[in-house]
Design a protein around this motif. Structure first.
Motif, PDB file in Angstrom:
ATOM      1  N   GLU A 132       0.840  -1.210   0.000  1.00 24.29           N
ATOM      2  CA  GLU A 132       0.000   0.000   0.000  1.00 24.29           C
ATOM      3  C   GLU A 132       0.868   1.251   0.000  1.00 24.29           C
ATOM      4  O   GLU A 132       0.599   2.213  -0.757  1.00 24.29           O
ATOM      5  CB  GLU A 132      -0.885  -0.054   1.249  1.00 24.29           C
ATOM      6  CG  GLU A 132      -1.892   1.066   1.366  1.00 24.29           C
ATOM      7  CD  GLU A 132      -2.675   0.934   2.661  1.00 24.29           C
ATOM      8  OE1 GLU A 132      -2.282   1.590   3.657  1.00 24.29           O
ATOM      9  OE2 GLU A 132      -3.655   0.168   2.692  1.00 24.29           O
ATOM     10  N   ASN A 192       1.008   4.112  -3.093  1.00 27.17           N
ATOM     11  CA  ASN A 192       0.701   5.531  -2.855  1.00 27.17           C
ATOM     12  C   ASN A 192       1.867   6.429  -3.236  1.00 27.17           C
ATOM     13  O   ASN A 192       1.667   7.537  -3.764  1.00 27.17           O
ATOM     14  CB  ASN A 192       0.313   5.748  -1.393  1.00 27.17           C
ATOM     15  CG  ASN A 192      -1.132   5.338  -1.108  1.00 27.17           C
ATOM     16  OD1 ASN A 192      -2.010   5.540  -1.948  1.00 27.17           O
ATOM     17  ND2 ASN A 192      -1.379   4.761   0.060  1.00 27.17           N
ATOM     18  N   ILE A 246      -1.866  -0.581  -9.845  1.00 29.54           N
ATOM     19  CA  ILE A 246      -2.624  -1.382  -8.880  1.00 29.54           C
ATOM     20  C   ILE A 246      -2.652  -2.842  -9.308  1.00 29.54           C
ATOM     21  O   ILE A 246      -2.457  -3.750  -8.497  1.00 29.54           O
ATOM     22  CB  ILE A 246      -4.060  -0.823  -8.719  1.00 29.54           C
ATOM     23  CG1 ILE A 246      -4.013   0.561  -8.057  1.00 29.54           C
ATOM     24  CG2 ILE A 246      -4.921  -1.786  -7.907  1.00 29.54           C
ATOM     25  CD1 ILE A 246      -5.359   1.272  -8.018  1.00 29.54           C
ATOM     26  N   GLU A 260      -1.146  -6.102  -7.291  1.00 32.11           N
ATOM     27  CA  GLU A 260      -1.955  -7.256  -6.899  1.00 32.11           C
ATOM     28  C   GLU A 260      -1.436  -8.542  -7.540  1.00 32.11           C
ATOM     29  O   GLU A 260      -1.507  -9.610  -6.923  1.00 32.11           O
ATOM     30  CB  GLU A 260      -3.422  -7.010  -7.263  1.00 32.11           C
ATOM     31  CG  GLU A 260      -4.062  -5.949  -6.386  1.00 32.11           C
ATOM     32  CD  GLU A 260      -5.526  -5.711  -6.703  1.00 32.11           C
ATOM     33  OE1 GLU A 260      -6.253  -5.219  -5.816  1.00 32.11           O
ATOM     34  OE2 GLU A 260      -5.945  -6.030  -7.839  1.00 32.11           O
ATOM     35  N   PHE A 301      -7.236  -3.676  -3.567  1.00 34.82           N
ATOM     36  CA  PHE A 301      -7.259  -2.213  -3.634  1.00 34.82           C
ATOM     37  C   PHE A 301      -8.499  -1.705  -4.393  1.00 34.82           C
ATOM     38  O   PHE A 301      -8.930  -2.305  -5.388  1.00 34.82           O
ATOM     39  CB  PHE A 301      -5.983  -1.705  -4.305  1.00 34.82           C
ATOM     40  CG  PHE A 301      -4.737  -2.111  -3.575  1.00 34.82           C
ATOM     41  CD1 PHE A 301      -4.400  -1.516  -2.370  1.00 34.82           C
ATOM     42  CD2 PHE A 301      -3.911  -3.110  -4.074  1.00 34.82           C
ATOM     43  CE1 PHE A 301      -3.264  -1.894  -1.688  1.00 34.82           C
ATOM     44  CE2 PHE A 301      -2.772  -3.492  -3.393  1.00 34.82           C
ATOM     45  CZ  PHE A 301      -2.451  -2.882  -2.196  1.00 34.82           C
ATOM     46  N   LEU A 306      -4.691   5.281  -1.526  1.00 36.35           N
ATOM     47  CA  LEU A 306      -5.223   3.926  -1.381  1.00 36.35           C
ATOM     48  C   LEU A 306      -5.161   3.502   0.081  1.00 36.35           C
ATOM     49  O   LEU A 306      -4.184   3.778   0.775  1.00 36.35           O
ATOM     50  CB  LEU A 306      -4.413   2.945  -2.231  1.00 36.35           C
ATOM     51  CG  LEU A 306      -4.572   3.082  -3.748  1.00 36.35           C
ATOM     52  CD1 LEU A 306      -3.534   2.199  -4.440  1.00 36.35           C
ATOM     53  CD2 LEU A 306      -5.970   2.690  -4.198  1.00 36.35           C
ATOM     54  N   VAL A 333      -6.400  -0.128   2.290  1.00 40.80           N
ATOM     55  CA  VAL A 333      -7.076  -1.432   2.299  1.00 40.80           C
ATOM     56  C   VAL A 333      -7.813  -1.592   3.621  1.00 40.80           C
ATOM     57  O   VAL A 333      -7.192  -1.519   4.692  1.00 40.80           O
ATOM     58  CB  VAL A 333      -6.059  -2.585   2.129  1.00 40.80           C
ATOM     59  CG1 VAL A 333      -6.777  -3.930   2.132  1.00 40.80           C
ATOM     60  CG2 VAL A 333      -5.263  -2.407   0.852  1.00 40.80           C
TER      61      VAL A 333
END
Length: 572
Positions: free
Chosen positions: A196, A200, A249, A253, A267, A275, A277
């Protein structure tokens, strides 16, 4: 046949045991020392000697480093709550006796378990055995003890035999992927938080670069489009940026999916910056991962156990054998430079070295027909005389050490040694604080107990006369030694009454430890090697000479007069 030792001789045995024990690396090796308790059984001594002669040369010193890495591998029998065993009514009792997991005969009751194992065609088909129901209980201890397995593999190589651990390590490799996922699961929150943070940062950089690339003209054009309501052109600017962020993103993932071994979608695609979670989404992912990993670990463990099951008995033998190797290495370290004694009559050694004296002077000695050293004639009774602090007591200790080691079946600290298998060893150490009638009576009773009965005995006595009167001591010691001679026992007695005893005991040999003189610092020069068949020159004359040379004036005159008395009368 256990060798009988009196308390002082047993203390020597305990000291030897402790020296070997201190060199052991592994807990659990000490009991092997019990198999080397002193014995007079010739057959048993030969068996021990042959065993050590065969195995000690094969023990490499480097083995110690790897022995220290070996830990017990315990195959646990835990109760596993992550699975249920579905059986029919006839198998219920046998399944419950396994006591490995929950058991049911009703398919409706097994919902919610990550693992459903069955003997009736539902879930994973298994047989009613621990290996089928809980293969992890065999495989996980092996995986967790890979360092031990690697150490066993190297120990096997150093001892000239391939360890079964080599094959087990090879078969365990397919488990690595599952265990890496398991490690990722343990740090799932940290892993998601890190991803995360990275996302960002990357999105922030892209937004910053996008704002900086708009020139003044482009900004005016952008505002005109906005004024005229040309939203399609506006969205094309932001659309390109949004696509780039979505790609970031997706890639993040994908990386998580590859790391965790399942498809991950964490996300948001709506609120793309910043972002965040939600915790419940991480918990849902954790639950799914745990379920999947339990199944995967079970399946991999079952496959691996099928291949390594036949290796486990051999592995147990190797783990047991490391204690033997540990014991052999400790014996080798303790007995470095020692020799195996031969069998003969009495006890004798060439250049024997005291075990517990630093840098000792080597000494040769014999009692009985063990060795033919110049000045000896196979005498069984020996009177050891000579200088104070000349090593007479240490020599008795050395004779005891050599005798005890030989009766343990171990090498002894000498260049050559001959030891007769005995029934009993008595070592009577001088008790410096024990004087008076009580001490005399106790000592006398102990000596008499040593002389009673028959058999092959070695009796070592340190200055019996110190606890009684010199005149009485000659008579008592003389009669005791006559009894020992008549019974064929071996005796070495330290005494300052050698000249008187020799007159009483023509069968005895009198040896002497001599003080040669004084060095430049006026310290006594003592040759700790006894002279066989010669009365030892005592130290009082040399002590008087030292004092005469050190003192001045009237004191010196008195000491010189005393010294003259020695020289007029000759040696004592």
């Amino acid at each position: 046949m256990t060798l009988k030792l009196n308390p002082e001789a047993r203390e020597v045995y305990r000291a030897i045991r402790e020296e070997i024990r201190k060199r052991l690396v592994l807990e659990g090796s000490s009991p092997l020392l019990d198999k080397f308790e002193p014995t007079g059984d010739v057959g048993e001594l030969l068996r021990r000697r042959n065993y050590l002669r065969e195995h000690l040369p094969t023990i490499s010193p480097e083995i110690g480093e790897y022995l220290s890495r070996v830990r017990p591998i315990r195959f646990r029998r835990d109760y596993l709550h992550d699975r249920v065993l579905l059986v029919d009514g006839e198998e219920l009792e046998a399944a419950e006796k396994l006591a490995l997991c929950d058991v049911s005969t009703n398919p409706e009751e097994v919902e919610g378990y990550p693992l459903v194992l069955s003997t009736v065609g539902y879930g994973f088909d298994v047989e009613l055995s621990p290996a089928e129901v809980a293969p992890e209980l065999y495989i996980m201890p092996l995986w967790e003890n890979r360092e031990t397995l690697r150490a066993l593999a190297i120990i096997g190589k150093l001892t000239g035999r391939e360890s079964v651990a080599v094959r087990i390590l090879r078969e365990l490799e397919p488990l690595r992927e599952v265990m890496e996922k398991r490690a990722a699961l343990d740090g799932l929150e940290e892993l998601v938080a890190e991803k995360e943070r990275e996302l960002n940062e990357k999105i922030s950089e892209k937004l910053e670069r996008f704002s900086l690339t708009l020139s003044g003209k482009e900004l005016l054009e952008f505002l005109n489009e906005l004024k005229e309501g040309n939203y399609e052109a506006i969205f094309s600017h932001f659309g390109r940026m949004e696509d780039e962020i979505l790609n970031l993103i997706n890639r993040a993932e994908d990386e998580l999916s590859e790391r965790l071994g399942l498809s991950v979608e964490l996300f948001s695609r709506e609120e793309i910056y910043p972002l965040a979670v939600p915790p419940e989404r991480v918990e849902a992912l954790r639950a799914e991962l745990e379920r999947q990993l339990k199944v995967e670990l079970y399946m991999r463990s079952r496959e691996i156990l099928e291949r390594v099951r036949n290796y486990i008995p051999a592995l147990r033998k190797e783990l047991s054998r490391v204690h033997e190797l540990d014991f052999l290495l400790a014996v080798r370290r303790f007995t470095e430079g020692f020799v195996f004694p031969e069998f003969g009559e009495g006890v004798g050694f060439v250049n024997g070295r005291h075990l517990f004296i630093g840098n000792p002077q080597p000494v040769s000695y014999t009692v009985g027909r063990a060795l033919e050293l110049e000045g000896t004639a196979g005498e069984r009774v020996v009177i050891l005389t000579g200088a104070n602090s000349g090593g007479k007591t240490s020599l008795l200790e050395l004779i005891t050490q050599v005798s005890v080691l030989a009766h343990m079946g171990l090498p002894v600290p000498a260049e050559k040694a001959v030891v007769e298998p005995l029934d009993e060893i008595f070592f009577f150490r001088r008790k410096r604080s024990a004087y008076g009638a009580g001490a005399f009576e106790t000592a006398l009773r102990s000596f008499v107990r040593a002389l009673k009965g028959e058999g092959r005995k070695l009796i070592l006595i340190d200055e019996f006369e110190a606890i009684t009167e010199p005149g009485a001591a000659v008579k008592i010691i003389g009669e005791l030694l006559k009894v020992a001679h008549e019974k064929g026992f071996y005796v070495v007695i330290v005494s300052h009454l050698g000249e008187d005893l020799k007159k009483e005991l023509p069968f005895a040999r009198v040896d002497g430890v001599e003080a040669k003189g004084l060095d430049e610092k006026l310290n006594l020069i003592v040759d700790r090697q006894p002279k066989f068949g010669r009365l030892g020159r005592s130290t009082p004359e040399l002590i008087v000479e030292r004092l005469a040379r050190k003192k001045r004036g009237k004191e010196r005159e008195i000491f010189e007069r005393v010294l003259g008395a020695f020289r007029d009368s000759g040696p004592d």
